[in-house]
Enzyme design. Structure first.
Site, PDB file in Angstrom:
ATOM      1  CB  ILE A 117      -4.238   1.765  -7.285  1.00 36.25           C
ATOM      2  CG1 ILE A 117      -3.741   3.142  -7.720  1.00 36.25           C
ATOM      3  CG2 ILE A 117      -3.762   0.670  -8.209  1.00 36.25           C
ATOM      4  CD1 ILE A 117      -2.216   3.300  -7.665  1.00 36.25           C
ATOM      5  CB  CYS A 118      -6.312   3.709 -10.961  1.00 31.75           C
ATOM      6  SG  CYS A 118      -6.570   4.704 -12.433  1.00 31.75           S
ATOM      7  CB  ALA A 119     -10.281   2.031 -13.228  1.00 33.47           C
ATOM      8  N   GLY A 120      -9.252   0.253 -10.478  1.00 27.59           N
ATOM      9  CA  GLY A 120      -9.351  -1.028  -9.776  1.00 27.59           C
ATOM     10  C   GLY A 120     -10.356  -0.997  -8.648  1.00 27.59           C
ATOM     11  CB  SER A 163      -4.328   5.010  -4.433  1.00 24.56           C
ATOM     12  OG  SER A 163      -3.533   6.132  -4.732  1.00 24.56           O
TER      13      SER A 163
END
Length: 202
Positions: A117-120, A163
């Site tokens: 999710i996100c920058a992950g 995401s």
């Protein structure tokens, strides 16, 4: 019992971590949080084992374990989840152990779920995963090589479930629950939380 390993590091986005962990537990999934250390960290505490993770808004979280790649593989867990938060994402993306772990889940003979999710989602790049549909926080969009099919959607499911920012943490984790346990379990979890329908779907 379905089991999920959720990574955490200094700088991890606390909403993305806690919403994912908590909601998976509501679905009856056994969760383990694993701290990913970085060299010479200015954060956290060395007097506990594992050390406290100091998240992006300075919320302190005590992980269940420190990441041990030998005990964290796809033969132990059904899902590997990587939250965002730029500080934590940079640590995880730069970790050889995390890169190898992601590839082991991706290439495992039996189906395993990888959630980012996100920058992950940066870890998909450094782990050199094959090109596929993916999304992330807009701040790291330009880092994805052309062989990735980048999509500006709340949640994208391909070989990896990904995401965008914190507001999509709930639809992200609801998607993970459906992938791991089926739509009936997803609906069972969503109902008592009393979300508007558009929240549950992104």
């Amino acid at each position: 019992m379905v089991k999920a390993l959720i990574l955490i590091a200094d700088g991890t986005e606390e909403m993305e971590f806690t919403i994912t962990y908590d909601t998976l537990v509501r679905a009856g999934i056994e969760c383990t949080s694993a701290f990913v250390p970085r060299s010479l960290s200015p954060y956290g505490s060395s007097d506990t084992s594992p050390p406290l993770a100091v998240c992006s808004r300075q919320v302190k979280i005590l992980p269940d374990i420190t990441l041990d790649p030998l005990g964290a593989g796809p033969e132990k867990y059904d899902a590997l989840i990587i939250p965002g938060g730029m500080g934590g994402a940079v640590t995880m993306a730069g970790s050889t152990e995390v890169q190898n772990l992601v590839r082991s889940y991706y290439n495992y003979a039996e189906k395993r779920i990888i959630g980012m999710i996100c920058a992950g989602s940066k870890v998909a790049i450094t782990a050199k995963l094959p090109g596929q549909p993916i999304t992330s926080h807009p701040s790291v969009q330009s880092e994805f090589p052309d062989h990735f099919d980048y999509r500006e959607q709340s949640v994208v499911v391909s070989d990896v479930a990904s995401s965008i920012p914190p507001r999509t943490a709930f639809p992200f984790v609801f998607t993970l629950i459906e992938l791991l346990c089926g739509k009936e379990k997803r609906d069972e979890v969503v109902g008592p939380m009393m979300f508007p329908s558009d929240t549950a779907t992104g």
